[in-house]
Design a protein around this motif. Structure first.
Motif, PDB file in Angstrom:
ATOM      1  N   LEU A  33      97.767  42.637 -92.017  1.00 18.33           N
ATOM      2  CA  LEU A  33      97.773  41.636 -90.956  1.00 18.33           C
ATOM      3  C   LEU A  33      99.077  40.833 -91.012  1.00 18.33           C
ATOM      4  O   LEU A  33      99.430  40.293 -92.056  1.00 18.33           O
ATOM      5  CB  LEU A  33      96.579  40.700 -91.122  1.00 18.33           C
ATOM      6  N   PRO A  34      99.815  40.737 -89.906  1.00 15.74           N
ATOM      7  CA  PRO A  34     101.069  39.977 -89.920  1.00 15.74           C
ATOM      8  C   PRO A  34     100.829  38.501 -90.244  1.00 15.74           C
ATOM      9  O   PRO A  34      99.749  37.962 -90.029  1.00 15.74           O
ATOM     10  CB  PRO A  34     101.604  40.144 -88.492  1.00 15.74           C
ATOM     11  N   LEU A  85      95.774  41.109 -80.516  1.00 17.02           N
ATOM     12  CA  LEU A  85      95.756  42.065 -81.628  1.00 17.02           C
ATOM     13  C   LEU A  85      97.176  42.543 -81.904  1.00 17.02           C
ATOM     14  O   LEU A  85      97.737  43.320 -81.129  1.00 17.02           O
ATOM     15  CB  LEU A  85      94.846  43.247 -81.304  1.00 17.02           C
ATOM     16  N   PRO A  86      97.766  42.112 -82.999  1.00 13.40           N
ATOM     17  CA  PRO A  86      99.145  42.501 -83.299  1.00 13.40           C
ATOM     18  C   PRO A  86      99.223  43.912 -83.851  1.00 13.40           C
ATOM     19  O   PRO A  86      98.204  44.511 -84.240  1.00 13.40           O
ATOM     20  CB  PRO A  86      99.553  41.483 -84.372  1.00 13.40           C
ATOM     21  N   ASP A  87     100.422  44.464 -83.877  1.00 11.75           N
ATOM     22  CA  ASP A  87     100.642  45.709 -84.593  1.00 11.75           C
ATOM     23  C   ASP A  87     100.429  45.451 -86.078  1.00 11.75           C
ATOM     24  O   ASP A  87     100.891  44.434 -86.621  1.00 11.75           O
ATOM     25  CB  ASP A  87     102.066  46.218 -84.356  1.00 11.75           C
ATOM     26  N   LEU A  88      99.740  46.359 -86.715  1.00 11.64           N
ATOM     27  CA  LEU A  88      99.438  46.198 -88.131  1.00 11.64           C
ATOM     28  C   LEU A  88     100.545  46.772 -88.992  1.00 11.64           C
ATOM     29  O   LEU A  88     101.223  47.734 -88.613  1.00 11.64           O
ATOM     30  CB  LEU A  88      98.115  46.873 -88.469  1.00 11.64           C
ATOM     31  N   GLY A  89     100.696  46.216 -90.158  1.00 13.68           N
ATOM     32  CA  GLY A  89     101.654  46.732 -91.115  1.00 13.68           C
ATOM     33  C   GLY A  89     101.127  47.980 -91.795  1.00 13.68           C
ATOM     34  O   GLY A  89     100.019  48.457 -91.497  1.00 13.68           O
ATOM     35  N   PRO A  90     101.880  48.551 -92.722  1.00  8.52           N
ATOM     36  CA  PRO A  90     101.454  49.772 -93.407  1.00  8.52           C
ATOM     37  C   PRO A  90     100.253  49.524 -94.304  1.00  8.52           C
ATOM     38  O   PRO A  90      99.937  48.384 -94.659  1.00  8.52           O
ATOM     39  CB  PRO A  90     102.686  50.159 -94.227  1.00  8.52           C
ATOM     40  N   TRP A  91      99.610  50.613 -94.661  1.00  3.58           N
ATOM     41  CA  TRP A  91      98.484  50.537 -95.584  1.00  3.58           C
ATOM     42  C   TRP A  91      98.977  49.945 -96.904  1.00  3.58           C
ATOM     43  O   TRP A  91     100.114  50.188 -97.301  1.00  3.58           O
ATOM     44  CB  TRP A  91      97.950  51.945 -95.818  1.00  3.58           C
ATOM     45  N   PRO A  92      98.151  49.166 -97.584  1.00  4.18           N
ATOM     46  CA  PRO A  92      98.588  48.604 -98.868  1.00  4.18           C
ATOM     47  C   PRO A  92      99.112  49.692 -99.790  1.00  4.18           C
ATOM     48  O   PRO A  92      98.449  50.722 -99.981  1.00  4.18           O
ATOM     49  CB  PRO A  92      97.306  47.964 -99.422  1.00  4.18           C
TER      50      PRO A  92
END
Length: 232
Positions: free
Chosen positions: A167-168, A213-220
């Motif tokens: 989440l940004p 709904l923002p663009d999500l970052g990469p998977w942890p």
């Protein structure tokens, strides 16, 4: 958070029942994961159990090993090699390796869950939680009538906490079915916990969460390149 060992065993049982009537044709059909058939997902779930049983057994002996000696390339080759098997072979393999994993875990005492492993958060308890995510997220990917609405409140909360780094900054999540909040950003996204978890996991929620709904970052990221518990 308590160790979800019983929840993982229940997930194994649910998975076995969910795939009990799949035909060879259905196994060969596409899953919800791009480029993967249901056979790929089943092969991954089975071999993930085998790899985790190996890591867990060594951890109980005080030994550190990788899930795959050959890393991601070995993992991918195994999945490709097994994906085309028939439904009965997939069912038998999944049952065998899941039972073997459960048998290894049954040997662990209370203090053993803190034993170090070469994986993610560094202990055997983390392997249990990882398997929990693998089973329930990939059950959705199989596209056999199991959606995120089947995720328990406990699992949904765990998945959100694990995936929250995607989440940004500046956003917060609030579950409307339990009044739980994650993060402290000024921009709030609301929805039922399983819908928020599905969205964070890159899966289609039963109901789209409310809010921008923002663009999500990469998977942890993994601390070491062992196996992936993201989309694939």
């Amino acid at each position: 958070m308590r160790l979800p060992l019983h929840a993982v065993l229940e997930g194994h049982q649910y998975l076995r029942h969910a795939i009990a009537t799949l035909t060879d044709e259905q196994v060969a059909a596409p899953s919800l994961l791009p480029g993967w058939t249901r056979g790929h997902v089943l092969a991954h779930l089975a071999d993930n159990a085998r790899a985790f049983a190996r890591v867990s057994a060594h951890a109980l002996r005080g030994e550190l090993v990788d899930a795959y000696d050959g890393g991601q390339a070995e993992r991918d080759a195994i999945i490709e090699g097994l994906a085309g098997d028939g439904s009965e072979e997939h069912r038998a393999r999944l049952a065998r390796h899941s039972a073997a994993l459960e048998a290894v875990w049954s040997q662990a005492g209370e203090a053993d869950w803190d034993r170090p492993v070469r994986f993610r958060n560094g202990d055997l308890a983390g392997i249990v939680r990882m398997r929990w995510r693998e089973v329930w997220i990939h059950l959705v990917d199989l596209d056999i009538g199991v959606g995120p609405e089947r995720w328990s409140a406990e699992f949904s909360g765990h998945a959100i906490e694990f995936l929250l780094p995607r989440l940004p900054e500046g956003f917060a999540l609030r579950a409307t079915d339990g009044d739980r909040t994650w993060s402290t950003g000024a921009v709030e996204i609301t929805g039922r916990a399983h819908d928020l978890a599905a969205w964070l996991a890159g899966r289609t929620p039963e109901r789209t969460p409310n809010g921008p709904l923002p663009d999500l970052g990469p998977w942890p990221p993994h601390p070491t390149p062992l196996v992936s518990d993201n989309g694939r």
